[in-house]
Each structure stands twice: as C-alpha cells, then as structure tokens.
Design a protein around this motif. Structure first.
Motif, short mmCIF file in Angstrom:
data_model
loop_
_atom_site.label_atom_id
_atom_site.label_comp_id
_atom_site.label_asym_id
_atom_site.label_seq_id
_atom_site.Cartn_x
_atom_site.Cartn_y
_atom_site.Cartn_z
N GLU A 11 -33.13 -21.74 -62.38
CA GLU A 11 -32.68 -20.39 -61.24
C GLU A 11 -33.87 -20.01 -60.42
O GLU A 11 -33.10 -20.20 -58.84
CB GLU A 11 -31.39 -20.08 -61.31
N ASN B 61 -28.30 -23.13 -66.67
CA ASN B 61 -29.31 -22.92 -64.95
C ASN B 61 -30.53 -22.91 -65.46
O ASN B 61 -30.60 -21.14 -64.46
CB ASN B 61 -28.58 -22.77 -64.12
N GLU C 94 -18.91 -16.91 -62.10
CA GLU C 94 -19.32 -17.75 -61.81
C GLU C 94 -19.12 -19.07 -61.48
O GLU C 94 -19.74 -19.32 -61.04
CB GLU C 94 -20.11 -18.08 -63.44
N THR D 90 -31.64 -20.09 -54.14
CA THR D 90 -31.18 -18.75 -54.64
C THR D 90 -31.06 -17.72 -53.12
O THR D 90 -30.39 -16.85 -53.62
CB THR D 90 -32.77 -18.69 -55.85
N ASN E 168 -28.88 -17.47 -66.92
CA ASN E 168 -28.24 -18.42 -67.17
C ASN E 168 -28.58 -19.47 -67.90
O ASN E 168 -29.98 -20.34 -67.12
CB ASN E 168 -27.23 -18.73 -66.03
N THR F 279 -35.75 -22.27 -57.93
CA THR F 279 -35.31 -22.97 -56.89
C THR F 279 -35.02 -22.08 -55.78
O THR F 279 -33.54 -22.15 -55.57
CB THR F 279 -33.86 -23.27 -56.86
#
Length: 579
Positions: A449, A446, A503, A456, A443, A452
C-alpha cells in the motif's frame, strides 16, 4: 364463651400470619451509590416481593422539584394478575448531567418512591427514601440521549425489534427463529476462526486411527455443544449482571496466553512434543474402558468452550436483542434458550465439516502427516491473528512475513509438485509482506500500500476523521457543540467486526460522501474500563461494534441504531432512511 374463643382464635391466626411476612426493612433493601458520572439507586427485593411499576419514581426535591422517572432507564415491568409489576431487583442510574439539565446546582436532594407487596397477600405502605448528591464541577447539562425503555414502539431498531419479539412471541417459534439467526451468523467472521481449530482437532484425532463419518460428527458435536454452552452462559451473565464475559476476556494477558496455547498446539502437530493431560488425571480416566476417548472428548469440549469466549467475541443484532431482553425482564430461561439454539445454528457448518472430514479423511500414513503439519502452520496463523488485537500493526506484519517465509522453508522438504507450487507462492508472498512491513504497511492483505503513493494520498485525503470521546461528559459536550447530525462509533482493537466496518464500510466512496455531512465521534472501548462500561450501558450496547445517531436538533434517532457489521449497501439503506 363462643365469641371469646372465636376472638382468641382470630387473634392467634392473625398473629401467626403476621409473623410469616417479612418486615419492610427486609422486604426492601435500598442503597445509594455514586461514581464520577451518576447516582446509582439499588433496590433489593426480598423473597416473593414485587413492586407496582406505577409507584416507582425518582424525583429532584431540592433545590427545585422535577420528576425524572420517564427519562431514566428502568427495567421493563411484567404483567401479574391485574397489575404491572417488577419482580426483580432494580438498579436505576441517574446521570449527573440529567440533574444539571433540570436545575443548575452543586447539590441535589433526590427522592426515591416505591410500593410493593408480598405474593402471600400483604401489601406494604408506600415508601420514600432520600439522599443528597454533590456533583463534580465539570458536569454539563444533558443533551438528548434517550433510553430504549422510553422509545415509542414504532421507532424500534433491529436490536429492539428482536428483543420485543422475545417478549411477545411463542416459545417454540422464538427458538426456531433464533436457530435461523444462528445459521445467518455462521456466514460471518464470528465462526470462521473456529473452522481451522476444529479441523485441526479432527486431523489430530485421525492420525492414529481411522476416522469414520460418525466419529467426525461426534467430535464436532462435542465442540459445538461446548461452544453453545459458553455463548449461553456469557450471554445470561451479560444480560442479568451487565458484565459481558466475552468482552472482559479480550485483554492482552488472556489473548497472549491463548495465542501461546495455539503455538504449543502447532509445535505438537509438528511432532516436537505430545500434549497430554497430567499423568495422575490420565490414570483416573483410564480406569474405564473408554479412557483414552474420554480424554480426547474432554480436550475438545474445553477448546470449544474457550474458543467461543476468546476467539470469536462477535456482537450481532440477535445476540444484542437477546441480551437486552434478559436485562429488561430477568427471564434467563427464554433468553438463555434462544442464545443456545442460536449458537447451535452458528455451529451447523462445523458439524458438516466434522461429518465430511470423517468421511473423506485420508488413511493414517504419509499424507496424514503432511496434512497435520499444514494444520500446525494454520495454528500459528491463528496465534498471530489473535495477537493482532494486542500488538502494533507493524509488528504483526513482521510476524506474518516470518510465518510465510518459515512455512515455505518448512514445506520445501516435500517433493510433491502441488506442494512445491504452493511453497513457491508462499515464499514470494512472504517476501512481499516483509518488504511491506519494512515500508510501514499495516495490512497483510495489501502489503504494498505504501508503494502506490498517488492512490494512498488520494485515499488519505478522502478518509473519514473521527473525534475520540472517553466518557459520557465528553460525548454530551461534543453533541451539544455540533451543528450537524452526529454518529457515535463504538470500537475496540480486538473487535473483528469493527475492523470490517473500518476497512470495508467506512472506506466505501458512497458511505464517505454520506458521512462527510456528520460529526463523527468514536468511543474506543478496548480497555473496557468503567467509563467504557458507562458509555455502553447508556445506549444498551453489549459490545462493539455499535453506531448511535443524532439529528441536527440533537435528538437521538433510535431507529437508526446499528449493532454489528453492516456492509456499505446495508449501512446506507439505514442512514438514508433517517437522514
């Protein structure tokens, strides 16, 4: 003698009239076809021939007798004089699973009954045609999958309500209403990609001459009219023939070619070459005093037409309602007019952009060149956005990173402090996206991602899991084996609204908790093959996204049907009302 002359004249008159009528085999041409899932009954009507709706029936004659008529999706008839009739060719699909649900057999004799008349006054005798059907061994009995034509008027969803309003509404009120629908749709992602396209066209036009508000509005109007014409033609084709032209164009080859066109436009804006019509065509156009202007108008019209078909293939309730209406009644005039004014409503923001650009556009010079090059970068961004429907998400991430890094390097030549600041931000974000691509992120909004990890893992544990269904048989088996309510999601990789649902809506915590109590099925119709088309046709889905629901008793809840994107709040309002 007078009696003899009278009888002779009567005979001649009657003979002449009889000769003017079509014989039955020309007035009614029936045919039977089969595919992997269904028997298709086609009835082609001759000129000025119509059918009595109450005389059309489809029955199983052997091995046991059953009337299937009320369970089939037959075009809605229309009033004519004192009768309810069909004026258009019929195509009736008889699913093998429906036959199997009535009586378990390998071979069925199907009877098709009908009676019709000519507008000239001759009524034909009732007719019966039969065919023998052998079905594959893997067909299972039909579960409750209803057709829209057999649903009570009090159980209409948003799409059916709009289709019904077309049937019952005043012509001008319908057009005004659909213009309003278009205004609402102008705030959706269907129109957003067209804003930079049109803006770049206007910027290009203003490079060599002063662009007035009148000129900017005119260029925008040409683009919007071509866009509206494309939506109308595609809609009428989809409604009458069941072939969605926009969906058909969402294949890798078409999207790749169109992305290449945007890349060419970008490099043209960078000044590497000049895009022009072939010299022979230029010479013909330039014979008139307004030749150069006509070249530009032609190019804008082509871009507007193609943009509507390829860039923004969105399906929303108003569009779906109009297509359902055209498909059921064959009334392409009202349906097409509704689609045209809806498209004009969608294009209103584009007209305002043209008007504003023409009024506030900087004069030709250094600033204009900078703006043109920035729009060249925007053209490359649109090309990547289109390739997102074709390429793997990781590859697309690398493309975004390269575009951001390349743009930062390219814009560094400008000394203006504002551009330097923008360049720095683009460079930093480009590095972040590249790192995200290396980590496996998908993405671009993001890119970190994967870093994190705690969040996640929590999100992955709380994600909705959809089971894939490829065809009608798999769908019916999945519904039959479920002991919970069922939701079927029509999805495609090229569908922008599908990704919005994925999403935004399907990642909302309240939505996730609600849907944990459902069996979740997904029909990926990206390939648009015959199985995909059969699935969509069964539920009057003209294109994704579309959501179909069944309760615990395996009864389809038509009123809960959702077409197009719904945000979490709107989605929950519909689902909570019925479950």
């Amino acid at each position: 003698m007078k009696k003899l002359v009278f009888l002779l004249l009567t005979f001649v008159f009657a003979f002449g009239i009889e000769r003017s009528f079509l014989p039955p085999n020309e007035a009614f041409k029936e045919s039977f076809e089969t595919n992997n899932n269904s028997l298709i009954i086609n009835l082609e009507l001759g000129k000025d021939i119509y059918l009595y709706a109450d005389k059309v029936s489809v029955k199983i004659k052997k091995p046991e007798q059953f009337d299937l008529t009320k369970e089939l999706n037959i075009k809605e008839p229309v009033p004519y004089e004192e009768f309810i009739v069909h004026f258009y060719n019929l195509e009736i699909e008889v699913p093998f699973s429906l036959l199997k649900s009535k009586v378990d057999a390998k071979e069925y004799e199907i009877e098709f009954n009908f009676q019709g008349c000519s507008k000239a006054g001759l009524c034909y005798a009732p007719m019966t045609k039969t065919t023998v059907v052998k079905i594959p061994e893997n067909v299972v009995a039909k579960t409750t999958v209803s057709s829209v034509d057999n649903i009570d008027s009090t159980d209409l969803n948003e799409t059916d309500t709009i289709a019904s309003s077309l049937k019952d509404g005043n012509f001008f009120i319908v057009l005004i209403t659909f213009f309003g629908f278009g205004l609402l749709l102008s705030l959706t992602p269907c129109v957003f990609p067209m804003i930079p396209i049109l803006s770049s066209i206007i910027v290009k036009a203003g490079q060599n001459e002063k662009l007035t508000a009148k000129k900017g509005f005119f260029l925008s109007l040409v683009y919007v009219l071509a866009m509206s014409l494309a939506y109308t033609i595609a809609g009428v084709i989809a409604g009458i023939f069941g072939a969605n032209l926009q969906v058909a164009l969402q294949n890798p080859y078409v999207l790749t070619v169109f992305a290449a066109i945007f890349v060419a436009l970008a490099f043209s804006m960078f000044g590497y070459f000049k895009l022009e019509l072939p010299q022979s065509l230029q010479n013909k156009i330039n014979k008139t005093t307004e030749g150069r202007e006509k070249q530009g108008v032609f190019g804008i019209a082509v871009m507007g037409f193609l943009s509507a078909l390829i860039v923004g293939p969105c399906v929303a309730p108003p569009l779906a309602g109009a297509l359902v209406y055209i498909g059921q009644t064959g009334d392409a005039i009202l349906g097409g007019a509704a689609l045209f004014v809806m498209s004009l409503g969608m294009g209103l923001p584009l007209l305002l952009i043209g008007l504003g650009a023409g009024k506030f556009m900087p004069k030709p010079g250094g600033w204009m060149e900078t703006i043109t090059k920035i729009f060249g970068i925007v053209m490359l961004a649109i090309a990547i956005w289109m390739l997102d429907r074709v390429l793997e998400a990781t590859i697309v991430m690398y493309l975004w990173a390269l575009l951001l890094l390349g743009s930062a390097i390219y814009l560094k030549v400008y000394e203006h402090i504002l551009i330097k600041l923008i360049t720095l931000v683009i460079l930093i974000y480009g590095v972040i996206v590249f790192v995200g691509a290396v980590s496996g992120a998908t993405n671009v909004l993001n890119p970190l991602e994967k870093f994190t990890s705690g969040k996640t893992i929590a999100m992955q544990q709380n994600e909705l899991v959809f089971k894939s269904v490829k065809n009608i048989t798999q769908l019916e088996e999945a519904i039959k084996s479920s002991n919970k309510p069922v939701m079927l999601d029509f999805y495609a990789d090229w569908c922008v609204s599908c990704k919005e649902l994925e999403e935004i809506t399907f990642k909302d915590e309240q939505v996730i908790q609600k849907l944990k109590g459902f069996t979740l099925l997904r029909a990926d119709v990206t390939a648009n093959n015959q199985d995909d088309k059969d699935l969509q046709k069964r539920f009057n889905i003209v294109g994704p996204p579309g959501l179909i629901f069944w309760d615990k008793n395996k009864k389809e809840i038509n009123a809960a049907k959702i077409v197009g994107y719904k945000n979490p709040k709107e989605f929950l309002e519909i689902v909570n009302k019925h479950f």
